[in-house]
Design an enzyme around this catalytic site. Structure first.
Site, PDB file in Angstrom:
ATOM      1  NE  ARG A 278       3.787   0.436  -4.599  1.00  0.00           N
ATOM      2  CZ  ARG A 278       4.220   1.381  -3.608  1.00  0.00           C
ATOM      3  NH1 ARG A 278       3.778   2.490  -3.554  1.00  0.00           N
ATOM      4  NH2 ARG A 278       5.047   0.875  -2.714  1.00  0.00           N
ATOM      5  CG  HIS A 282       1.105  -1.053  -1.015  1.00  0.00           C
ATOM      6  ND1 HIS A 282       1.622  -1.988  -1.961  1.00  0.00           N
ATOM      7  CD2 HIS A 282       0.201  -1.672  -0.148  1.00  0.00           C
ATOM      8  CE1 HIS A 282       1.249  -3.078  -1.510  1.00  0.00           C
ATOM      9  NE2 HIS A 282       0.147  -2.958  -0.700  1.00  0.00           N
ATOM     10  CE1 TYR A 291       7.468   3.513  -0.298  1.00  0.00           C
ATOM     11  CE2 TYR A 291       6.018   3.912   1.701  1.00  0.00           C
ATOM     12  CZ  TYR A 291       6.063   3.548   0.071  1.00  0.00           C
ATOM     13  OH  TYR A 291       4.949   2.981  -0.448  1.00  0.00           O
TER      14      TYR A 291
END
Length: 383
Positions: A278, A282, A291
């Site tokens: 990805r 998200h 992160y």
């Protein structure tokens, strides 16, 4: 079977199906050998369609992300980076098959006939469903499911019904139906997914579990969820399971086509893990810089599915004019989505009162009347 404590990355590399290397060269892995005949049968027109679909959906995806940032959509889940897994698998499905997406399979839906503006209407909050899966123009594509993993149960139940109704397993590839369901690595840890696998395996449902492992369950890395590759979970339920390079559209197509045909022929369910990434957030409410590292993102950018396919097509003689035409078509597609999105408008606030109860209710009627009067007072400047 190798046990988790003796499993190594080298074992995984040996079992992954990959046809195109990251640089677009034709370099099949040993696991890809059984699929090479099917890949060789793909003509230039189909190869160009794969590429065109990937480029167009990326343009749509970027436009939708921008529309959300500008307040036109409530939310948007980007599909950037996962185009090859989706395009290959969607084209692998036959016309009579049923597709159950999660909420990021934008190109899967549009390939099957769903109007992209129906996806936009859902993310704008104008509809609870988006489209009618039983309308023939939508190609048996079921609606998005934002509740993680629940669509796998829906698909398993549908697959079981195909068995009960004798709509599968007759040996007629042009008539027998199958089901493919999409979910992610995060959803793979949900109980619903495992329950769906139990039922699909028990009833030998003609179902393919298509897991897009994009490496992150929002901010949780896949390594936190599993000590072994996720495709091996399917093996635990007795279903043939395979790992494919999800950034290789040819591998995705060939593996999914065979899995669906085996399932529809009465072989029971199959599981596919498409290894992809990805590249975006998200959803537009997420900040992946919190992160993920830049180095990780760049390492995956070098394996970009569109650049990979472009290099392969050029090696086969695709012209500059072809690529220019695709880029122009993608830009037009995205601009059309923007124009139609802005023209959608909004829904009346009184709609929130509809269908609360199956029968008219005096309290709801009173609340609806009060809100109408309140809004009228604001418009008149009396508040």
């Amino acid at each position: 079977m190798t046990s988790p404590d003796t499993f190594s990355p080298a074992d995984d590399d040996a079992r992954m199906v990959r046809v195109l290397a990251a640089d677009g060269s034709f370099a099949p892995t040993p696991a890809a050998e059984p699929y090479l005949a099917a890949i060789a049968a793909i003509d230039d027109a189909q190869l160009e369609t794969f590429y065109r679909d990937m480029v167009v959906v990326r343009a749509f995806d970027r436009q939708a992300t921008n529309l959300q940032r500008q307040g036109q959509l409530a939310l948007w889940p980007p599909s950037w980076g996962q185009e090859a897994a989706q395009v290959g698998s969607a084209h692998a499905a036959r016309a009579q098959d049923h597709l159950f997406p999660s909420y990021r399979e934008h190109v899967v839906c549009t390939i099957r006939g769903v109007d992209p503006i129906d996806i936009v209407r859902l993310m704008r909050g104008l509809t609870h469903g988006g489209w009618n899966p039983y309308d023939p123009k939508n190609g048996n594509t079921h609606i998005y499911t934002l509740v993680l993993g629940s669509q796998t149960l829906h698909a398993a139940g549908f697959g079981m019904s195909l068995v009960f109704d004798g709509k599968t397993g007759t040996g007629d590839l042009d008539r027998d139906e199958a089901v493919i369901v999409y979910y992610g690595d995060g959803a793979s840890s949900q109980g619903d997914v495992h329950e769906a696998m139990v039922f699909a395996a028990s009833y030998r449902a003609p179902q393919v579990f298509f897991l897009q492992n994009n490496q992150w369950a929002i901010s949780v890395p896949v390594a936190t969820q599993a000590s072994a590759p996720l495709y091996r979970r399917g093996e635990g339920y007795g279903m043939p399971s395979i790992q494919v390079d999800g950034n290789d559209v040819l591998a995705s197509f060939a593996v999914t086509r065979q899995a669906l045909d085996e399932a529809r022929a009465g072989g029971g369910p199959r599981a596919i893990e498409a290894m992809t990434y990805r590249m975006g957030a998200h959803t537009t409410s997420d900040d992946p810089t919190k992160y993920r590292t830049y180095a990780e993102e760049q390492s995956w950018a070098e394996r970009d599915p569109i650049a990979r396919m472009a290099a392969y097509l050029r090696s086969r003689g695709a012209s500059d004019a072809f690529f220019a035409d695709v880029d122009a078509a993608a830009a037009d597609y995205a601009e059309d989505v923007r124009a139609r999105t802005v023209a959608l408008g909004s829904i009346g606030t009184d709609m929130m009162f509809d269908h609360v109860y199956s029968e008219p209710h005096p309290l709801v009627d009173e609340q609806k009347r009060w809100l109408a009067e309140y809004e009228a007072s604001l418009e008149g400047g009396q508040a």
